[in-house]
Design an enzyme around this catalytic site. Structure first.
Site, PDB file in Angstrom:
ATOM      1  N   TYR A 143     117.223 -19.708   9.014  1.00 22.39           N
ATOM      2  CA  TYR A 143     116.998 -20.942   8.259  1.00 22.39           C
ATOM      3  C   TYR A 143     115.502 -21.199   8.017  1.00 22.39           C
ATOM      4  O   TYR A 143     115.110 -22.293   7.620  1.00 22.39           O
ATOM      5  CB  TYR A 143     117.604 -22.135   8.991  1.00 22.39           C
ATOM      6  N   ASP A 203     125.301 -19.770  19.640  1.00 12.29           N
ATOM      7  CA  ASP A 203     125.576 -18.363  19.936  1.00 12.29           C
ATOM      8  C   ASP A 203     124.421 -17.684  20.661  1.00 12.29           C
ATOM      9  O   ASP A 203     124.639 -16.756  21.431  1.00 12.29           O
ATOM     10  CB  ASP A 203     125.880 -17.610  18.638  1.00 12.29           C
ATOM     11  N   HIS A 446     118.081 -11.870   8.673  1.00 11.91           N
ATOM     12  CA  HIS A 446     119.326 -12.474   8.204  1.00 11.91           C
ATOM     13  C   HIS A 446     119.091 -13.876   7.676  1.00 11.91           C
ATOM     14  O   HIS A 446     118.081 -14.518   7.967  1.00 11.91           O
ATOM     15  CB  HIS A 446     120.386 -12.469   9.299  1.00 11.91           C
ATOM     16  N   TYR A 527     125.895 -27.289   4.923  1.00  8.06           N
ATOM     17  CA  TYR A 527     125.541 -28.265   5.964  1.00  8.06           C
ATOM     18  C   TYR A 527     124.088 -28.104   6.372  1.00  8.06           C
ATOM     19  O   TYR A 527     123.501 -29.009   6.968  1.00  8.06           O
ATOM     20  CB  TYR A 527     126.486 -28.124   7.163  1.00  8.06           C
ATOM     21  N   ARG A 528     123.484 -26.968   6.000  1.00  6.31           N
ATOM     22  CA  ARG A 528     122.146 -26.621   6.482  1.00  6.31           C
ATOM     23  C   ARG A 528     121.726 -25.399   5.680  1.00  6.31           C
ATOM     24  O   ARG A 528     122.572 -24.619   5.263  1.00  6.31           O
ATOM     25  CB  ARG A 528     122.295 -26.246   7.948  1.00  6.31           C
TER      26      ARG A 528
HETATM   27  C1  EUG Z   1     126.353 -19.560  13.350  1.00  3.40           C
HETATM   28  C2  EUG Z   1     126.907 -20.821  13.351  1.00  3.40           C
HETATM   29  C3  EUG Z   1     126.244 -21.839  12.708  1.00  3.40           C
HETATM   30  C4  EUG Z   1     125.036 -21.608  12.058  1.00  3.40           C
HETATM   31  C5  EUG Z   1     124.486 -20.355  12.091  1.00  3.40           C
HETATM   32  C6  EUG Z   1     125.148 -19.343  12.741  1.00  3.40           C
HETATM   33  C7  EUG Z   1     127.105 -18.526  14.003  1.00  3.40           C
HETATM   34  C8  EUG Z   1     126.903 -17.230  13.869  1.00  3.40           C
HETATM   35  C9  EUG Z   1     128.031 -23.384  12.897  1.00  3.40           C
HETATM   36  O1  EUG Z   1     126.713 -23.113  12.629  1.00  3.40           O
HETATM   37  O2  EUG Z   1     124.434 -22.635  11.423  1.00  3.40           O
HETATM   38  C10 EUG Z   1     127.746 -16.244  14.531  1.00  3.40           C
END
Ligand code: EUG
Length: 597
Positions: A143, A203, A446, A527-528
């Site tokens: 992000y 995560d 990524h 959402y972001r």
């Molecule tokens: C993930 C989940 C997110 C996010 C970026 C990555 C999960 C990756 C629910 O939000 O904003 C496996």
């Protein structure tokens, strides 16, 4: 490859805990083994100045900042840029650059040691009209990381010196943290004190608890909605004044913090905490969180054989989620992820050109313990054994309606299977495993595309097809992870690209831009998003002639008349920047980004 000296949590606030030292080392070795980019390259320009500032003006301003913070509190961003990797990440730029590495850089970094120093920095910025870009730890990966939206901004690295767990209240199951407290650190602190409390982690565990929550990030225990489980903030406003939200607004007895600050989210009057999330209205220097009393837990996976099972899976999930039978925020992932999370590169299965073919996914998973599947659902149930059993009975019975579905417990899977990492994450133990995705390609970076979809089969299918088709058009493998909140799911598409390949970067940008536009046309919003796409995403929330944007701008101009705080964050531009070409919208915006910034 340079010698590995991964900082430990004992030596650095952003370091790795002892229990994961070996794993971190192995992850780093794997990443560097397929890296072809040099660690750094010479800079094209010495220091990127803030907009509308001369070198002399900048030098004067920096000298004044040094007077406030001391030599140690200020650093010029004049050295070679190093992308590093997750545990050794830069605070100077976006390690996962989507455009040229040198474009999104700060001019200097400020390291405040206290809230009052943050206030002084803000006052300094108003005096010299220099934009600030506060970061907690700068691990907002996918992000934008630590990068400022306006190149040449001064990054305020809050975490380096403000990284204390200020309070843990065992009875109340709550805590108060500073910006530099990572999930790793909060977890270790609780273990050290041997408290029967869980944190909620995303995560990956290296991010800032406070930073993730104000970006409205997500984790996976029942407390997975991080912003919803915060309680109380201390905020430095853009004029340098200080605010406490919620019950913190009532002074405690004899100058103490109010004892209900971390217990009740609201004050008297409008609920204003929300305006400090995903915004540039203030710098959050303290934040309270609810912790979860530890409990029994059982993770599981359910696999589904056919692509077309997707509809039925989603429609089975919805009532289970609404009735809160699903205990946490479960993930639904595509089979290709089973390959990616092994940490092996894409070439382990496929060396041909174009997208990773479906039949190669099939062959790949067939050789794994999960077998020939298309989708996999990772869930966790909580409570005592009897309660977990009754919940699982219902869940098994519902999903068994899908032909060929298979329910599996962690004990049925080998020790190196990803499910064991989910067991940790879903019981509040922060890990590093998710990094293994990044071995898919050399020099992998990524970018997340993160729309919200209602939890129903028709909508979920629409957004999934849209994403998959556009990934195909732009030549990327589709990595869908759907994080189920209840009535909606966060659909996270992870675009993995090679940072050394300009054409891949161009296509990653093109894919993002087209997905945002196409999704919005169907009524879906993110959402972001990565900071380079913030303007475009903000623009999609355009109902009522851009009423939301106008409202945000009104607040911005009232609180920050000089426009010094994080201009452009989440698409909110202060008056002095608006309509002057800063907004990256419209055709070709990112193609011509160099000309604009
Ligand atoms: C993930 C989940 C997110 C996010 C970026 C990555 C999960 C990756 C629910 O939000 O904003 C496996």
């Amino acid at each position: 490859m340079s010698q590995s000296q991964i900082p430990s949590l004992n030596s650095l606030h952003s370091g790795v805990p002892e229990r994961l030292a070996k794993e971190a080392d192995a992850a780093r070795t794997r990443l560097y083994s397929i890296r072809t980019l040099p660690e750094s390259k010479p800079r094209g320009e010495p220091v990127r100045l803030p907009p509308n500032i001369t070198q002399d003006g900048f030098d004067t301003a920096i000298n004044a900042l040094v007077k406030i913070l001391g030599e140690k509190g200020v650093e010029l961003n004049d050295k070679e840029l190093k992308d590093g990797w997750y545990m050794e990440h830069p605070n100077t730029h976006d390690a996962y650059h989507v455009i040229d590495q040198e474009e999104m850089v700060c001019s200097a970094l400020a390291y405040p040691c206290s809230t009052s120093e943050v206030q002084s920095i803000v006052k300094w910025a108003n005096e010299y009209r220099i934009p600030l870009w506060p970061i907690s730890m700068g691990r907002n990966i996918g992000y934008g990381g630590a990068a400022p939206r306006v190149p040449g901004s001064v990054v305020v690295d809050l975490g380096r010196n403000m990284n204390q767990v200020l309070r843990i209240d065992e009875n109340n199951a709550s805590c108060m943290v500073e910006p530099g407290v990572s999930y790793f650190k909060l977890y270790e602190e609780i273990q050290k004190r041997d408290l029967p409390l869980w944190i909620d982690t995303p995560d990956l565990g290296g991010g800032s608890v406070l930073g993730n929550a104000i970006d409205r990030g997500v984790g996976y225990t029942p407390y997975g909605d991080h912003f919803a489980n915060h309680c109380g903030m201390e905020v430095v406003l853009p004029d340098g004044s200080l605010l406490r939200t919620g019950m913190g607004a009532i002074p405690g007895k004899d100058g103490a913090d109010n004892p209900t600050w971390e217990s009740f989210q609201h004050a008297y009057g409008p609920a204003i905490d929300g305006i400090f999330s995903q915004s540039n209205f203030g710098i959050v220097t303290k934040m309270g969180f609810w912790l979860m009393p530890e409990t029994g837990h059982q993770s599981y996976m359910i696999t589904f054989p056919r692509e077309e099972d997707f509809e039925q899976i989603v429609d089975i999930i919805r009532p289970l989620a609404l009735k809160r039978i699903l205990g946490n925020i479960p993930q639904l992932r595509h089979a290709i992820q089973e390959l990616a999370v092994t940490g092996k590169p894409r070439t382990n299965w496929y060396t041909g050109s174009g997208r990773f073919p479906r039949d190669v996914v099939r062959e790949g998973v067939k050789a794994l313990p999960v077998g020939d599947i298309s989708w996999v659902f990772y869930g966790t149930q909580y409570g005592d054994a009897a309660s977990i059993k009754s919940q699982l009975d219902i869940i098994k019975s519902e999903f068994s309606k899908i032909k060929g579905s298979r329910f599996m417990l962690p004990s049925e899977l080998p020790a190196d299977h990803y499910i064991h990492s989910r067991v940790n994450v879903c019981s509040g133990v922060p890990v590093l495993k998710e990094l293994d995705w990044l071995n898919w390609k050399s020099n992998a970076a990524h970018l997340f595309f993160s729309p919200i979809t209602p939890t129903d089969s028709k909508n979920a299918r629409t957004i999934h097809n849209l994403i998959d088709n556009l990934h195909q058009k732009w030549g990327f493998d589709t990595f869908p992870t759907l994080c189920v909140a209840g009535r909606e799911m966060h659909y996270i598409a992870n675009i993995v690209y090679d940072r050394a390949d300009e054409d891949e970067k161009r296509r990653a940008r093109g894919l993002m831009r087209e997905m945002i536009a196409a999704a919005a046309k169907e009524g879906f919003g993110e959402y972001r998003t990565h900071l380079l796409f913030a303007d475009q995403v903000a623009e999609t929330y355009g109902w009522g002639g851009g009423a939301l944007r106008k409202f945000n701008e009104t607040i911005k101009d009232a609180l920050d008349p000089n426009g010094i705080l994080a201009p452009g964050r989440n698409g909110i531009w202060p008056k002095s920047y608006r309509g002057k070409g800063w907004e990256l919208v419209g055709e070709g915006a990112l193609q011509s980004v160099k000309a604009k910034i």
